[in-house]
Design a protein around this motif. Structure first.
Motif, PDB file in Angstrom:
ATOM      1  N   GLY A 190      -2.141  61.149  76.391  1.00  0.00           N
ATOM      2  CA  GLY A 190      -0.821  61.645  76.002  1.00  0.00           C
ATOM      3  C   GLY A 190      -0.932  62.568  74.810  1.00  0.00           C
ATOM      4  N   THR A 248      -0.081  62.033  71.733  1.00  0.00           N
ATOM      5  CA  THR A 248      -0.589  61.398  70.510  1.00  0.00           C
ATOM      6  C   THR A 248      -2.109  61.537  70.453  1.00  0.00           C
ATOM      7  OG1 THR A 248       1.230  59.817  70.411  1.00  0.00           O
ATOM      8  CG2 THR A 248      -0.809  59.187  69.291  1.00  0.00           C
ATOM      9  N   SER A 298       2.274  61.844  65.191  1.00  0.00           N
ATOM     10  CA  SER A 298       0.928  61.906  65.751  1.00  0.00           C
ATOM     11  C   SER A 298       0.152  63.135  65.269  1.00  0.00           C
ATOM     12  CB  SER A 298       0.974  61.859  67.283  1.00  0.00           C
ATOM     13  OG  SER A 298       1.808  62.868  67.779  1.00  0.00           O
ATOM     14  N   SER A 317      11.132  67.779  68.114  1.00  0.00           N
ATOM     15  CA  SER A 317      11.680  66.760  69.016  1.00  0.00           C
ATOM     16  C   SER A 317      13.067  66.284  68.591  1.00  0.00           C
ATOM     17  CB  SER A 317      10.738  65.568  69.116  1.00  0.00           C
ATOM     18  OG  SER A 317      10.157  65.286  67.886  1.00  0.00           O
ATOM     19  N   ASP A 320       1.508  71.647  68.797  1.00  0.00           N
ATOM     20  CA  ASP A 320       2.013  70.507  69.557  1.00  0.00           C
ATOM     21  C   ASP A 320       3.221  71.027  70.350  1.00  0.00           C
ATOM     22  OD1 ASP A 320       3.181  68.245  70.538  1.00  0.00           O
ATOM     23  OD2 ASP A 320       3.329  67.199  68.616  1.00  0.00           O
ATOM     24  N   GLN A 369       7.379  69.086  73.407  1.00  0.00           N
ATOM     25  CA  GLN A 369       8.793  69.210  73.777  1.00  0.00           C
ATOM     26  C   GLN A 369       9.118  70.568  74.391  1.00  0.00           C
ATOM     27  OE1 GLN A 369      10.861  66.784  73.832  1.00  0.00           O
ATOM     28  NE2 GLN A 369       9.985  65.262  72.461  1.00  0.00           N
ATOM     29  N   HIS A 393       5.084  62.342  80.233  1.00  0.00           N
ATOM     30  CA  HIS A 393       6.416  61.727  80.348  1.00  0.00           C
ATOM     31  C   HIS A 393       7.531  62.546  79.717  1.00  0.00           C
ATOM     32  CE1 HIS A 393       6.784  59.491  76.279  1.00  0.00           C
ATOM     33  NE2 HIS A 393       5.638  60.135  76.222  1.00  0.00           N
TER      34      HIS A 393
HETATM   35  N1  PMP Z   1       4.557  65.182  69.815  1.00  0.00           N
HETATM   36  C1  PMP Z   1       5.878  65.293  69.972  1.00  0.00           C
HETATM   37  C2  PMP Z   1       6.565  66.522  69.465  1.00  0.00           C
HETATM   38  C3  PMP Z   1       6.603  64.292  70.622  1.00  0.00           C
HETATM   39  O1  PMP Z   1       7.920  64.430  70.763  1.00  0.00           O
HETATM   40  C4  PMP Z   1       5.908  63.150  71.106  1.00  0.00           C
HETATM   41  C5  PMP Z   1       6.638  62.024  71.810  1.00  0.00           C
HETATM   42  N2  PMP Z   1       7.743  61.537  71.127  1.00  0.00           N
HETATM   43  C6  PMP Z   1       4.524  63.069  70.911  1.00  0.00           C
HETATM   44  C7  PMP Z   1       3.882  64.107  70.274  1.00  0.00           C
HETATM   45  C8  PMP Z   1       3.721  61.885  71.399  1.00  0.00           C
HETATM   46  O2  PMP Z   1       3.610  61.944  72.781  1.00  0.00           O
HETATM   47  P1  PMP Z   1       3.008  60.720  73.653  1.00  0.00           P
HETATM   48  O3  PMP Z   1       4.147  59.793  73.851  1.00  0.00           O
HETATM   49  O4  PMP Z   1       2.531  61.356  74.903  1.00  0.00           O
HETATM   50  O5  PMP Z   1       1.892  60.132  72.869  1.00  0.00           O
END
Ligand code: PMP
Length: 386
Positions: free
Chosen positions: A70, A72, A102, A152, A177, A180, A202
């Motif tokens: 993911g 993170t 993250s 986000s 990153d 979003q 997701h």
């Molecule tokens: N970066 C951003 C900008 C996010 O919005 C999110 C999820 N809230 C993440 C990273 C982390 O994503 P994941 O749930 O896939 O670890």
């Protein structure tokens, strides 16, 4: 009572077409994608198809896609992986003040370990990364600049082209990153000159627990692995591939590439209808940041004098989110909103509405009704001291 889900930025529902695409891999898929036999080769070929689908969505080469669990993990791999291989004279990382935890936390960890110096770039009241401040921080010792594409909490879009240009002029790697942004607005790594990009399944109506760090050949060559093992994913992310998850991520990416523009204009109309309804029916409603440069699906809405947690609680079964993070039992105001210059009280008054592929007009109208009732109730309780 009608359940309404307006928390797509938290996690978007799995598209049934993605579930369908994943089924053969879940039901009939046999073998480890690293195995040389035909079963393994079939798995690896399916992962490579997904690599192409993801690359197509973000304008990169399929060889640059490193699958992981993911965004993170992708963000951790980008920052820690770069710092691990960096020469001593290039040991400074610059991150924006509104990054996701993250990005923020691995940067903080690197600092605490004495493995990197870290600078934080502030944002303007509109929510954009402050380019003058970035200029003042850049120098020959900067290893990487990490600035998200879209926030986000507010949906505000950063000037990534300008950030890339400045980072590269200083010889630094630009990590973005784009969790979003991907699937909501067009983004091409090649055009935007992004070296490393993080994304997550997701958030694009794909499965959770799968994502990717996508990089240029040069940027990936500068990374050291964080997970050590069998050397999967170009040696950068060891671990047997999550075959079904990866197929799902690929399918979600392909749908996003095909449907993004039509979906975004439909969702934007719904978001605008929502905000218009809230503004006209609830006094003291305002929005945070520059609303002309933000994601089409997101609204960061402040209801003056009202505690957002209480509003969100009373809006149930309409699911919305507040920007605050709850840690160890204490609620902290959103760091994003504080960085934009809001007071603690103002930050605590903010509710995030995030819409998406399956949101309907009827749901938006229901959300407006529930928000009107919830804000009215919380205000009446506050006034009566209840
Ligand atoms: N970066 C951003 C900008 C996010 O919005 C999110 C999820 N809230 C993440 C990273 C982390 O994503 P994941 O749930 O896939 O670890």
């Amino acid at each position: 009572m009608q359940e309404v889900y307006l928390d797509y930025n938290g996690s978007a529902p799995l598209d049934p077409r993605v579930a369908e695409a994943m089924l053969p891999a879940l039901r009939d898929g046999i073998g480890n994608a690293s195995s040389a036999h035909r079963f393994g080769r079939r798995r690896a070929a399916a992962a490579d198809d997904a690599r192409e689908q993801v690359a197509e969505l973000v304008g990169s080469s399929p060889a640059g896609v490193v699958f992981c669990s993911g965004a993170t993990e992708a963000n951790n791999l980008a920052l820690i992986g770069l710092a691990e291989g960096a020469p001593a004279e290039r040991n400074r990382i610059v991150v924006s003040a509104v990054e996701h935890a993250s990005v923020r936390e691995p940067a903080r960890w690197l600092l605490a370990q004495g493995r990197a110096k870290v600078d934080v770039i502030g944002v303007t009241p509109e929510g954009f990364v402050d380019l003058d401040e970035l200029d003042s921080l850049l120098g020959p010792d900067v290893l990487a600049v990490s600035v998200m594409a879209a926030n986000s909490e507010t949906g505000i879009l950063n000037p990534t082209d300008e950030v890339a240009e400045r980072a590269h002029a200083a010889g630094a790697v630009f990590h973005c990153d784009a969790t979003q942004m991907v699937g909501r607005l067009p983004l091409s790594m090649a055009d935007a000159d992004i070296d490393l990009l993080s994304l997550s399944g997701h958030k694009i109506c794909g499965p959770g627990g799968v994502g990717a760090l996508v990089g240029t050949r040069a940027a990936l060559a500068r990374l050291h692995p964080v997970t050590h093992g069998g050397g999967h994913e170009r040696g950068l992310r060891s671990g047997s591939l999550n075959a079904a998850g990866i197929v799902g991520l690929g399918a979600a990416a392909a749908l996003a590439a095909n449907e993004r523009d039509a979906e975004s204009s439909r969702v934007k109309m719904l978001r605008d209808r929502l905000v218009c309804g809230l503004r006209s029916e609830i006094t003291g409603t305002s929005e945070n940041g520059d609303i002309s440069r933000r994601l089409p699906n997101t609204a960061s809405v402040r209801f003056e004098g009202v505690d957002a947690e209480a509003v969100a609680f009373n809006m149930d079964p309409v699911a919305v989110s507040t920007g605050s993070a709850c840690s160890a039992g204490s609620i902290e105001p959103s760091q994003v909103l504080l960085a934009m210059g809001l007071s603690r009280d103002e930050a605590f008054e903010t509710v995030r509405f995030s819409l998406g592929r399956f949101t309907t007009g009827a749901e938006v109208d229901e959300a407006i009704r529930q928000a009107v009732t919830a804000v009215g109730y919380v205000r009446s309780m506050t006034e009566s001291g209840g």
